[in-house]
Design an enzyme around this catalytic site. Structure first.
Site, PDB file in Angstrom:
ATOM      1  N   LYS A 112       0.816  -1.218   0.000  1.00 52.92           N
ATOM      2  CA  LYS A 112       0.000   0.000   0.000  1.00 52.92           C
ATOM      3  C   LYS A 112       0.847   1.264   0.000  1.00 52.92           C
ATOM      4  O   LYS A 112       0.374   2.330  -0.395  1.00 52.92           O
ATOM      5  CB  LYS A 112      -0.982  -0.027   1.155  1.00 52.92           C
TER       6      LYS A 112
HETATM    7  C1  LIG Z   1      -4.344  -4.630   1.385  1.00 57.44           C
HETATM    8  C2  LIG Z   1      -3.550  -5.851   1.214  1.00 57.44           C
HETATM    9  C3  LIG Z   1      -3.912  -6.841   0.273  1.00 57.44           C
HETATM   10  C4  LIG Z   1      -5.200  -6.751  -0.532  1.00 57.44           C
HETATM   11  O1  LIG Z   1      -5.153  -5.763  -1.520  1.00 57.44           O
HETATM   12  P1  LIG Z   1      -6.502  -5.276  -2.254  1.00 57.44           P
HETATM   13  O2  LIG Z   1      -6.095  -4.121  -3.092  1.00 57.44           O
HETATM   14  O3  LIG Z   1      -7.439  -4.854  -1.139  1.00 57.44           O
HETATM   15  O4  LIG Z   1      -7.049  -6.401  -3.034  1.00 57.44           O
HETATM   16  C5  LIG Z   1      -3.074  -7.920   0.106  1.00 57.44           C
HETATM   17  N1  LIG Z   1      -1.934  -8.068   0.831  1.00 57.44           N
HETATM   18  C6  LIG Z   1      -1.556  -7.147   1.752  1.00 57.44           C
HETATM   19  C7  LIG Z   1      -0.307  -7.367   2.532  1.00 57.44           C
HETATM   20  C8  LIG Z   1      -2.326  -6.000   1.963  1.00 57.44           C
HETATM   21  O5  LIG Z   1      -1.944  -5.080   2.870  1.00 57.44           O
END
Ligand SMILES: *Cc1c(COP(=O)(O)O)cnc(C)c1O
Length: 474
Positions: A112
């Site tokens: 993120k």
């Molecule tokens: C948020 C997250 C996901 C999922 O991503 P999306 O965009 O919500 O599908 C997967 N792995 C990790 C480590 C995350 O923080």
């Protein structure tokens, strides 16, 4: 280019206004009026670009010249200066058919950061150039809040308040959020669960006079700027895997396998493919919360029972970006999307069949990995390749093992660093060394306000935190 809502009831908006709006005012998600297409010739030119250069090329196709190129370059440089790897999102080869795209080299060790570091710079820029007050409000189950706070801390003209469920996020996630002592950051630790936090936020955002009066902005993954920032590493990964394949590149197809929850990351891949990047299979990897796997297999999209797993950032029952996919599946027919979403709200499920389902199955592959399978794969890849997968990444590797066929290679996305989810890694008796940035967190002071699960209390906290803010245009 303008942006419209999947439900068709928002006047077309420019890029910056779209980002500021977040969720469409009609409840839909914002999408570009047309998706820019990238020719084979352009792809060929982009092959040699670094991550930051590629970002600028892709972004420029979507931003209507609303941000002058020099400014954009500064924003991008500032966003990725905090990444620990010079490539930003490097690709590692594990074997002849498996490559790992490492997305965890940002400040909070999860993917993120790639979008939220940019979003922080972007909001700060908009605050300065437009004189907009930016008050970010969000709820988190862990990773989003930490990344958003790191993206915004110390920046002028922006404040951020994040609600997290008290003592229900991982220790590292809690420390990443609460050891930040900048005046523009407020952590509210709510005595409740993630859904309680989410419900309070939703109610505050749907109170349009409160939202307007306090200049509330969202950071969740329905925001188009997050989707756009994430498309960059799909291109980057594709080019790096092609490089490593060398003379084999012409005869191999390249898949991506993406640990998924809200469908945000994988939707960025869908967008990259629609732009013209010749990705072969788009593979959705989930854990036991497998609403997306069930949708791809049966055509039924129905939130099921919540399961707590070793990959908590994917413990999600409603994939909020799914509506964007539905919009393209229904050939951009916003009336149909509205009908389906109304049906989801009233009946708790939607169903596609026949040709539509065939199309879903030609566009997406999906696997929900079981808890034990994830742990087994962490053990296996550690012993065979001396590579430690985090439990989310392990789901992506499980889906690679299920779907990669002869003549194909897969870039499996590593969405988090294993140190962030040591609780799971310890279960299989693997002792890992922590990166210093994580190890040193425990010695730091924590700054958070613990409150009851009560919207009125959150409102009071916000009013005090935001009081007296003004912004003047540069
Ligand atoms: C948020 C997250 C996901 C999922 O991503 P999306 O965009 O919500 O599908 C997967 N792995 C990790 C480590 C995350 O923080």
């Amino acid at each position: 280019m303008n942006y419209i809502s999947t439900r068709g009831q928002v006047e077309p908006k420019g890029f910056i206004d779209t980002v500021l709006m977040g969720l469409g005012e009609d409840g839909g998600l914002m999408v570009p009026e047309t998706i820019p297409s990238v020719s084979a010739e352009t792809l060929n030119k982009w092959k040699g670009l670094e991550f930051r250069e590629l970002f600028i090329e892709i972004f420029s196709l979507y931003a209507n010249g609303e941000i002058p190129e020099n400014d954009l370059k500064e924003l991008v440089d500032a966003s990725y200066a905090s990444f620990r790897d010079p490539e930003v999102t490097p690709v590692r080869k594990l074997n002849d058919s498996l490559y790992i795209l490492e997305l965890f080299h940002g400040p909070t060790f999860a993917f993120k950061d790639v979008a939220l570091q940019f979003m922080g710079e972007f909001y700060s820029y908009v605050s300065k150039t437009r004189g907009e007050i930016i008050h970010i409000l969000g709820a988190t189950s862990g990773d989003t809040g930490a990344a958003a706070i790191q993206g915004v801390r110390g920046k002028e003209g922006i404040k951020i308040c994040i609600l997290h469920p008290h003592e229900k996020v991982s220790k590292v996630q809690e420390l990443q959020m609460t050891t930040v002592n900048d005046k523009n950051v407020l952590n509210l630790s709510v005595k409740g669960n993630f859904d309680d936090c989410q419900r309070i936020i939703k109610e505050l955002f749907s109170d349009l006079s409160f939202k307007g009066e306090h200049h509330l902005r969202a950071i969740n993954s329905i925001n188009f700027v997050r989707i756009l920032a994430q498309t960059v590493y799909y291109f980057y990964a594709y080019f790096r895997v092609s490089d490593q394949l060398g003379s084999d590149a012409a005869s191999k197809k390249i898949n991506v396998s993406v640990p998924s929850g809200n469908f945000g990351n994988i939707f960025s891949g869908f967008l990259a493919k629609k732009m013209g990047l010749p990705i072969n299979k788009l593979i959705i990897a989930t854990n036991e919360n497998n609403i997306l796997e069930r949708f791809v297999q049966t055509g039924e999209y129905r939130p099921g029972e919540f399961r707590k797993t070793h990959s908590p950032s994917m413990d999600i029952q409603v994939a909020s970006n799914f509506e964007r996919y539905l919009y393209y599946l229904l050939d951009e027919d916003s009336a149909k999307v509205s009908d389906y979403m109304a049906q989801l709200a009233s009946e708790g499920r939607i169903f596609v069949e026949g040709e539509l389902l065939e199309r879903v199955q030609s566009e997406l592959h999906a696997l929900g990995a079981k808890n034990e399978q994830g742990l087994e794969l962490i053990r296996k890849y550690k012993s065979e390749y001396d590579y430690l997968l985090d439990p989310h990444t392990a789901c992506g590797v499980a889906a690679y093992e299920a779907f990669n066929e002869e003549g194909e290679v897969t870039a499996a996305f590593a969405t988090a660093h294993p140190a962030k989810f040591d609780e799971a890694v310890r279960l299989i008796n693997i002792v890992q060394e922590f990166p210093v940035q994580i190890a040193e967190l425990v010695a730091k002071d924590q700054f958070q306000t613990v409150i009851e699960n009560d919207k009125a209390e959150v409102t009071r906290q916000l009013e005090a935190f935001f009081a007296g803010d003004t912004v003047s245009k540069a």
